[in-house]
Design a protein around this motif. Sequence first.
Motif, PDB file in Angstrom:
ATOM      1  N   LYS A  32      39.561  34.156  45.945  1.00  8.05           N
ATOM      2  CA  LYS A  32      38.717  35.287  45.554  1.00  8.05           C
ATOM      3  C   LYS A  32      39.562  36.543  45.329  1.00  8.05           C
ATOM      4  CE  LYS A  32      34.385  33.738  47.647  1.00  8.05           C
ATOM      5  NZ  LYS A  32      33.336  34.011  48.672  1.00  8.05           N
ATOM      6  N   ILE A  33      40.595  36.710  46.155  1.00  9.22           N
ATOM      7  CA  ILE A  33      41.497  37.852  45.961  1.00  9.22           C
ATOM      8  C   ILE A  33      42.203  37.737  44.615  1.00  9.22           C
ATOM      9  CG2 ILE A  33      43.638  38.924  46.780  1.00  9.22           C
ATOM     10  CD1 ILE A  33      42.711  38.306  49.634  1.00  9.22           C
ATOM     11  N   ILE A  34      42.643  36.524  44.273  1.00 11.78           N
ATOM     12  CA  ILE A  34      43.263  36.301  42.961  1.00 11.78           C
ATOM     13  C   ILE A  34      42.286  36.689  41.857  1.00 11.78           C
ATOM     14  CG2 ILE A  34      44.039  34.507  41.350  1.00 11.78           C
ATOM     15  CD1 ILE A  34      46.165  35.101  43.336  1.00 11.78           C
ATOM     16  N   GLY A  35      41.009  36.298  42.030  1.00  5.46           N
ATOM     17  CA  GLY A  35      39.995  36.634  41.035  1.00  5.46           C
ATOM     18  C   GLY A  35      39.798  38.131  40.882  1.00  5.46           C
ATOM     19  N   LEU A  36      39.784  38.850  42.005  1.00  5.85           N
ATOM     20  CA  LEU A  36      39.631  40.307  41.946  1.00  5.85           C
ATOM     21  C   LEU A  36      40.825  40.964  41.266  1.00  5.85           C
ATOM     22  CD1 LEU A  36      38.183  41.094  45.500  1.00  5.85           C
ATOM     23  CD2 LEU A  36      36.995  41.316  43.315  1.00  5.85           C
ATOM     24  N   LEU A  37      42.026  40.500  41.611  1.00  6.70           N
ATOM     25  CA  LEU A  37      43.229  41.101  41.033  1.00  6.70           C
ATOM     26  C   LEU A  37      43.396  40.734  39.563  1.00  6.70           C
ATOM     27  CD1 LEU A  37      45.791  40.696  43.967  1.00  6.70           C
ATOM     28  CD2 LEU A  37      44.434  42.699  43.328  1.00  6.70           C
ATOM     29  N   ALA A  38      42.773  39.627  39.147  1.00 10.27           N
ATOM     30  CA  ALA A  38      42.821  39.259  37.730  1.00 10.27           C
ATOM     31  C   ALA A  38      42.018  40.256  36.891  1.00 10.27           C
ATOM     32  CB  ALA A  38      42.285  37.845  37.538  1.00 10.27           C
ATOM     33  N   GLN A  39      41.049  40.931  37.537  1.00 14.10           N
ATOM     34  CA  GLN A  39      40.245  41.930  36.830  1.00 14.10           C
ATOM     35  C   GLN A  39      41.008  43.245  36.681  1.00 14.10           C
ATOM     36  OE1 GLN A  39      36.421  42.271  38.801  1.00 14.10           O
ATOM     37  NE2 GLN A  39      36.368  40.064  39.199  1.00 14.10           N
ATOM     38  N   LYS A  40      41.648  43.674  37.787  1.00 11.95           N
ATOM     39  CA  LYS A  40      42.433  44.909  37.761  1.00 11.95           C
ATOM     40  C   LYS A  40      43.179  45.039  39.087  1.00 11.95           C
ATOM     41  CE  LYS A  40      38.760  47.882  39.607  1.00 11.95           C
ATOM     42  NZ  LYS A  40      37.981  49.125  39.416  1.00 11.95           N
ATOM     43  N   PRO A  41      44.248  45.845  39.145  1.00 11.35           N
ATOM     44  CA  PRO A  41      44.934  46.092  40.415  1.00 11.35           C
ATOM     45  C   PRO A  41      43.977  46.727  41.421  1.00 11.35           C
ATOM     46  CG  PRO A  41      46.311  46.773  38.578  1.00 11.35           C
ATOM     47  CD  PRO A  41      44.952  46.475  38.001  1.00 11.35           C
ATOM     48  N   GLN A  42      44.167  46.386  42.696  1.00 10.82           N
ATOM     49  CA  GLN A  42      43.232  46.842  43.723  1.00 10.82           C
ATOM     50  C   GLN A  42      43.996  47.247  44.981  1.00 10.82           C
ATOM     51  OE1 GLN A  42      39.676  46.412  43.550  1.00 10.82           O
ATOM     52  NE2 GLN A  42      39.382  44.918  41.918  1.00 10.82           N
ATOM     53  N   SER A  43      43.413  48.161  45.737  1.00 16.62           N
ATOM     54  CA  SER A  43      43.964  48.513  47.043  1.00 16.62           C
ATOM     55  C   SER A  43      43.462  47.518  48.079  1.00 16.62           C
ATOM     56  CB  SER A  43      43.534  49.926  47.446  1.00 16.62           C
ATOM     57  OG  SER A  43      42.142  49.967  47.701  1.00 16.62           O
ATOM     58  N   VAL A  44      44.150  47.477  49.223  1.00 15.41           N
ATOM     59  CA  VAL A  44      43.724  46.593  50.311  1.00 15.41           C
ATOM     60  C   VAL A  44      42.303  46.936  50.736  1.00 15.41           C
ATOM     61  CG1 VAL A  44      44.211  45.838  52.668  1.00 15.41           C
ATOM     62  CG2 VAL A  44      46.096  46.367  51.124  1.00 15.41           C
ATOM     63  N   GLU A  45      42.011  48.225  50.793  1.00  9.60           N
ATOM     64  CA  GLU A  45      40.694  48.672  51.240  1.00  9.60           C
ATOM     65  C   GLU A  45      39.592  48.218  50.282  1.00  9.60           C
ATOM     66  OE1 GLU A  45      43.763  50.816  53.279  1.00  9.60           O
ATOM     67  OE2 GLU A  45      43.433  50.478  51.127  1.00  9.60           O
ATOM     68  N   ASN A  46      39.855  48.300  48.978  1.00  8.92           N
ATOM     69  CA  ASN A  46      38.855  47.869  47.996  1.00  8.92           C
ATOM     70  C   ASN A  46      38.611  46.363  48.075  1.00  8.92           C
ATOM     71  OD1 ASN A  46      38.485  50.439  47.051  1.00  8.92           O
ATOM     72  ND2 ASN A  46      39.741  50.197  45.219  1.00  8.92           N
ATOM     73  N   ILE A  47      39.693  45.613  48.244  1.00 11.42           N
ATOM     74  CA  ILE A  47      39.557  44.156  48.356  1.00 11.42           C
ATOM     75  C   ILE A  47      38.768  43.807  49.614  1.00 11.42           C
ATOM     76  CG2 ILE A  47      40.817  41.990  48.642  1.00 11.42           C
ATOM     77  CD1 ILE A  47      43.118  43.285  47.054  1.00 11.42           C
ATOM     78  N   SER A  48      39.077  44.488  50.718  1.00 10.56           N
ATOM     79  CA  SER A  48      38.372  44.245  51.983  1.00 10.56           C
ATOM     80  C   SER A  48      36.879  44.485  51.824  1.00 10.56           C
ATOM     81  CB  SER A  48      38.923  45.158  53.084  1.00 10.56           C
ATOM     82  OG  SER A  48      40.289  44.918  53.307  1.00 10.56           O
ATOM     83  N   ALA A  49      36.532  45.605  51.186  1.00  6.06           N
ATOM     84  CA  ALA A  49      35.123  45.947  51.004  1.00  6.06           C
ATOM     85  C   ALA A  49      34.419  44.943  50.095  1.00  6.06           C
ATOM     86  CB  ALA A  49      35.002  47.356  50.427  1.00  6.06           C
ATOM     87  N   ALA A  50      35.103  44.521  49.036  1.00 10.47           N
ATOM     88  CA  ALA A  50      34.495  43.601  48.072  1.00 10.47           C
ATOM     89  C   ALA A  50      34.220  42.232  48.686  1.00 10.47           C
ATOM     90  CB  ALA A  50      35.397  43.459  46.850  1.00 10.47           C
ATOM     91  N   LEU A  51      35.096  41.793  49.593  1.00 11.95           N
ATOM     92  CA  LEU A  51      34.963  40.454  50.173  1.00 11.95           C
ATOM     93  C   LEU A  51      34.348  40.463  51.567  1.00 11.95           C
ATOM     94  CD1 LEU A  51      38.352  38.838  49.071  1.00 11.95           C
ATOM     95  CD2 LEU A  51      36.137  38.772  47.923  1.00 11.95           C
TER      96      LEU A  51
END
Length: 201
Positions: A32-51
Amino acid sequence: MRLKEFKINDPQPAFIQLLSFFKALADEKRLKIIGLLAQKPQSVENISAALGLSVSTTSHHLSRLSKAGLVSARAEGYYSIYSLNTEKLHQMSQQVLQPQNLPELAPEAVEDVFERKVLNAFIDAEGRIKAFPAQQKKFLVLLRYVVNAFEPDTTYTEKEVNEILLRFNPDTAQLRRSLVEHHLMSREGGGGQYWRTDETP
């Protein structure tokens, strides 16, 4: 092209690179992290919130992906911004995952026989360790056997770790210390939290 001839700009043997690649992706959260980063660069905090994950758990997953060369980070103010390394993904898929290379990934049967002999010699009928072998190679076989009792991506208190290790041998301190020393488990700070790392010593 044979697998042993494959090279990326990395000192690791091709087999180890491929193993690291598969292990990094063999987790739902990391995919899922790979999927999020495939959309655009992300901060750790944004990834944490999204997942819906804690920052520490997200950082652990990003570390695994980074070690496999699949993501990279850059500093942006107080934040670390992670990006997907699409070139690495392309290299692995185009140069390693070729049908003619895959047969060479089978583990050596000799090593399997050795591990079975060690387990038969040092594990009793109830699955407990009868004695610790002096030879490190044999001891590592026992450690890999023990670490399978811990779930991946799960944190344990030291008390919980000791309770699990007690099923195998009364010397929980030696087992716990050895699992950490051989990178089969990691611990946080003074040892308040432990988790399985799935690294192969």
